[in-house]
Design a protein around this motif. Sequence first.
Motif, PDB file in Angstrom:
ATOM      1  N   VAL A 133      -2.125   2.306   7.123  1.00  0.00           N
ATOM      2  CA  VAL A 133      -2.291   3.626   7.760  1.00  0.00           C
ATOM      3  C   VAL A 133      -3.600   3.604   8.526  1.00  0.00           C
ATOM      4  O   VAL A 133      -4.667   3.359   7.957  1.00  0.00           O
ATOM      5  N   GLU A 135       1.831   3.362   9.773  1.00  0.00           N
ATOM      6  CA  GLU A 135       1.536   4.710  10.261  1.00  0.00           C
ATOM      7  C   GLU A 135       0.312   4.654  11.168  1.00  0.00           C
ATOM      8  O   GLU A 135      -0.736   4.144  10.777  1.00  0.00           O
ATOM      9  N   LEU A 170       5.645   5.701  11.531  1.00  0.00           N
ATOM     10  CA  LEU A 170       5.170   6.989  12.025  1.00  0.00           C
ATOM     11  C   LEU A 170       4.157   6.756  13.130  1.00  0.00           C
ATOM     12  O   LEU A 170       3.222   5.972  12.973  1.00  0.00           O
TER      13      LEU A 170
END
Length: 494
Positions: free
Chosen positions: A326, A351, A379
């Motif tokens: 992330v 992400e 994402l």
Amino acid sequence: MAKPQLKQGVRSADRLRSRMKMPPLVQPSRIKAVATTKTSKAVFLTERENGVVSPAEEDSPGEQNVVMIDVQTGAEGDSRQDKISPADILQKSGEKDYGKVYEVDLHAEDITRIHNLEKFTKLRILDLSCNQLTTIEKLDQNKDLRELKLYGNKITDVQNLDRLQELACLQLQHNRIRRLGKGLSCLRKLKILRIDSNDISQLEGKELTANSQLTHLDVSCNKLQELAAVNCLPHLEELNASNNRLAAIRTMRCKKLQDLDLSTNFLTDLSGLKDLHSLTTLNLATNRLSSLTAIGKLRHLQDLNVSNNLLKELGNISEQFPALEVFNVSENAIVSWEQVCLLSKCLQLAELHISGNPFCKERFSYHQELQSQIPSLELLDGLTTKRQCGRVGSAPVMRPMSASTIVSARQVESQLRNVEQQLSTFQTDLGQRFSSLRATMDSLPVEPPLSARSVGDRSDSRPSSGASSRPVSRCSSRARLKEAKDFAAKNFQS
């Protein structure tokens, strides 16, 4: 015009009372405090003694601030705690023996001081949060306390905790503490400490030396300028120092630190983070960073937030953080698309938040391009990416679930099973009630009984004379009157 007349009237009365050697009238706006009790005596006081209560001179000239206080004569105090007796706490806990009460909840009870807890010697959890406490006191008999919640009060000093040697969790956030001093020197088993949202400007190592077992420390929302004091905490795993006045992190030797939040500071130097090889989550949002090179190589870092900084280049981010999953680099100063393309080397990146950079205004299709360059991406700027499956029927790539996520999923499954069971029980019960109601309806006769019909007939009938009977009419009053006259003329002619 009414207010000046009232003021003039009060002054005239004061002059008259001064001639008679009486205390002047007290205007409502000049009264500082009024306390009422069941049995009390009013005393007029001045403010010249700085809090020392003494009767005001009767013939003192001029206007003065007057405090009207009711002197208590044996009545109960105004504190809410005075009304909470040990018996009330015992009844609230549902126990009959003080020694069997292990948890006391006095959250938001408008308490101003701590007492009436001496009998609860086996207490493990005590919640005194969101009250009006100013001092920590009278907890010497509660030696078995494991968790103490004092957040949301008006405490200024950390003190009188020496006897609580078994304490493992202490929550002092949202108070008025300026320094820790020696208040924690006896808490050698403390593992969780929250002192965030206070007024602490300096944290010294000697204040935390005795708390070497700390694993979670929250000092956010204070006025700290350095974090060197945490180096005496070898077991620290989670540290939140956001919303302070930190400008540099030069030395940090917490080898077990996994979660570090340094957001919303003034950081420009991060050279002290290069030895934190156990870090998995790092939040550096809203600082003044222009480069990430000083952080060094963190092999286990999975979540990195550097949003709202001054970054123009990403450098060899794939080599610095090979396990990165992330990454939030939004609201920075990245202009070059080539720098963005370096993220394609982050093989585990799932992400990515990159909006708010200058290149986004010139490259409108960067979402589609990043999806094609980073196959592992799930994402992008909060939006789910469209995945391209390699073959039909292949399972989608999923990020490993953490322990907390697994627990949450199990809880949801358990709740769903309970709901399904309740629905099934409700459906069965509803079916039984409907069958009972239908059986009752089927048992009723189709036509009313004969006796009921005869009673109805008699009620609708009219007395008759002669060969014909009077017809039943439901018309208006005039029509009924005319009908009655015709009936009388026909049947009662002489």
